[in-house]
Design a protein around this motif. Structure first.
Motif, PDB file in Angstrom:
ATOM      1  N   VAL A   1      -0.924  -3.290  -2.757  1.00 22.98           N
ATOM      2  CA  VAL A   1      -1.541  -3.446  -1.611  1.00 22.98           C
ATOM      3  C   VAL A   1      -2.369  -4.645  -2.446  1.00 22.98           C
ATOM      4  CG1 VAL A   1      -3.118  -3.740   0.486  1.00 22.98           C
ATOM      5  CG2 VAL A   1      -1.421  -2.146   0.555  1.00 22.98           C
ATOM      6  N   ASP A   2      -2.824  -6.135  -2.326  1.00 22.31           N
ATOM      7  CA  ASP A   2      -3.879  -6.995  -2.907  1.00 22.31           C
ATOM      8  C   ASP A   2      -4.021  -7.603  -2.875  1.00 22.31           C
ATOM      9  OD1 ASP A   2      -5.097  -8.065  -5.115  1.00 22.31           O
ATOM     10  OD2 ASP A   2      -5.426  -6.508  -5.525  1.00 22.31           O
TER      11      ASP A   2
ATOM     12  N   ALA B   1      -4.732  -5.008   4.184  1.00 25.38           N
ATOM     13  CA  ALA B   1      -4.660  -4.096   4.557  1.00 25.38           C
ATOM     14  C   ALA B   1      -3.985  -4.238   6.519  1.00 25.38           C
ATOM     15  CB  ALA B   1      -5.633  -3.467   5.311  1.00 25.38           C
TER      16      ALA B   1
ATOM     17  N   ALA C   1      -0.599  -4.519   5.421  1.00 26.17           N
ATOM     18  CA  ALA C   1      -0.079  -2.726   5.097  1.00 26.17           C
ATOM     19  C   ALA C   1      -0.043  -2.012   6.125  1.00 26.17           C
ATOM     20  CB  ALA C   1      -1.181  -2.604   3.264  1.00 26.17           C
TER      21      ALA C   1
ATOM     22  N   THR D   1       0.370   4.791  -1.702  1.00 28.63           N
ATOM     23  CA  THR D   1       0.046   3.398  -1.790  1.00 28.63           C
ATOM     24  C   THR D   1      -0.891   3.190  -3.194  1.00 28.63           C
ATOM     25  OG1 THR D   1       1.029   3.327   1.018  1.00 28.63           O
ATOM     26  CG2 THR D   1      -1.023   1.904  -0.080  1.00 28.63           C
TER      27      THR D   1
ATOM     28  N   THR E   1      -3.059   0.404  -3.552  1.00 27.90           N
ATOM     29  CA  THR E   1      -4.430  -0.526  -3.133  1.00 27.90           C
ATOM     30  C   THR E   1      -5.491  -0.451  -3.436  1.00 27.90           C
ATOM     31  OG1 THR E   1      -5.642  -0.919  -0.657  1.00 27.90           O
ATOM     32  CG2 THR E   1      -5.162   1.376  -1.173  1.00 27.90           C
ATOM     33  N   ASP E   2      -5.748  -1.725  -3.739  1.00 28.36           N
ATOM     34  CA  ASP E   2      -7.154  -2.139  -3.799  1.00 28.36           C
ATOM     35  C   ASP E   2      -7.516  -1.662  -3.113  1.00 28.36           C
ATOM     36  OD1 ASP E   2      -9.129  -4.059  -5.305  1.00 28.36           O
ATOM     37  OD2 ASP E   2      -8.600  -6.277  -4.578  1.00 28.36           O
TER      38      ASP E   2
ATOM     39  N   GLY F   1     -10.272  -0.665   0.946  1.00 28.47           N
ATOM     40  CA  GLY F   1      -8.631   0.088   0.535  1.00 28.47           C
ATOM     41  C   GLY F   1      -9.191   1.132   1.530  1.00 28.47           C
TER      42      GLY F   1
ATOM     43  N   LEU G   1      -8.035   1.208   4.731  1.00 25.98           N
ATOM     44  CA  LEU G   1      -6.960   1.325   5.100  1.00 25.98           C
ATOM     45  C   LEU G   1      -6.468   2.120   5.186  1.00 25.98           C
ATOM     46  CD1 LEU G   1      -3.650  -0.154   5.263  1.00 25.98           C
ATOM     47  CD2 LEU G   1      -4.103  -0.217   2.515  1.00 25.98           C
TER      48      LEU G   1
ATOM     49  N   PHE H   1      -2.417   8.656  -2.428  1.00 23.50           N
ATOM     50  CA  PHE H   1      -2.753   6.778  -2.231  1.00 23.50           C
ATOM     51  C   PHE H   1      -3.285   6.863  -3.731  1.00 23.50           C
ATOM     52  CE2 PHE H   1      -3.136   7.834   2.007  1.00 23.50           C
ATOM     53  CZ  PHE H   1      -2.636   6.131   2.577  1.00 23.50           C
TER      54      PHE H   1
END
Length: 253
Positions: free
Chosen positions: A6-7, A36, A39, A51, A53-54, A62, A65, A78
């Motif tokens: 995720v970004d 998010a 996502a 996951t 994620t940023d 993040g 999220l 994560f």
């Protein structure tokens, strides 16, 4: 292994996907999301094992999220990515219980070692074992639906991980655990409403596993499109209509 990345920056996201594809263990399935909310939708369908994620994203960051994904049992592992080398981010990431915290740009050796470690921690389950687990869990739920059930309860009972059970439900039923359980309870309540006229709605709600009559009525209307009392009055004709509604809600023809 299933990985969600995720970004919110497309060029960076594409670069992350390429790097992770290059260093991931064989058989890894990788999906991507730009924010998010996207996502969370992807998680419900994909049920990732981990996951990546940023932190800094619009709408939800993040950490938000991660919190929401854990509440809904969508993912529990994560890796946080950020371009900010600040101790506060590290401390918060550790408090959130992430697998690790990585700075951009990614170091290939570092992410490769991390993903290999995650792969080793995942339960190795064959197709036959998966089917056996699915049959055992669904049979247990259908026999004990009237009791206080949760993913954690099932996990302890079956000696399996909650995230694995959540993924199993999605794959086997096309629905998440809570929706599947509630829809099954409502189906049983419908039978009682038609065949057990001496039982009150409140008694039936307790008999199928709902703590309060109010919550039972709310869930019943979601799945049946009417109130328990109106359903009982409509009899067999109402039963046919709500069966059709149930099929539409679950994507059945």
């Amino acid at each position: 292994m299933k990985i969600l990345i995720v970004d919110d920056e497309p060029l960076i996201l594409n670069g992350l996907v390429k790097v992770v594809e290059e260093v991931s263990p064989d058989g890894t399935d990788i999906r991507a999301a730009f924010n998010a909310p996207e996502a969370l939708v992807a998680m419900k369908r994909f049920m990732p094992d981990i996951t990546i994620t940023d932190i800094n994203m619009p709408e939800k960051n993040g950490f938000e999220l991660i919190e929401e994904a854990r509440v809904e049992n969508l993912c529990e592992r994560f890796i946080i990515l950020t371009g900010y080398d600040e101790f506060e981010y590290v401390r918060r990431a550790l408090r959130t219980g992430v697998v690790d915290y990585l700075l951009k740009p990614l170091d290939k050796k570092e992410i490769a070692a991390l993903l290999a470690r995650v792969q080793e921690e995942l339960p190795a389950v064959s197709d036959s074992e998966y089917s056996q687990h699915a049959e055992r869990i669904l049979a247990y739920l259908q026999k004990n639906y009237m009791n206080d059930l949760s993913l954690d309860h099932l996990a302890n009972r079956m000696n399996l991980h909650p995230n694995y059970i959540s993924s199993l439900f999605k794959k086997e039923t096309g629905d998440n655990f809570v929706n599947y359980l509630n829809s099954f309870r409502i189906r049983e309540a419908q039978k009682l409403l038609i065949t057990q006229s001496h039982l009150t709605v409140c008694a039936i709600s307790r008999q199928v596993g709902f703590d309060t009559k109010h919550y039972f009525a709310k869930v019943f209307k979601k799945f049946a499109g009417t109130t328990p009392g109106a359903y009982r009055e409509s009899g067999a004709e109402g039963a046919n209509k709500t069966d059709e509604r149930y099929d539409r809600l679950h994507g059945k023809d």
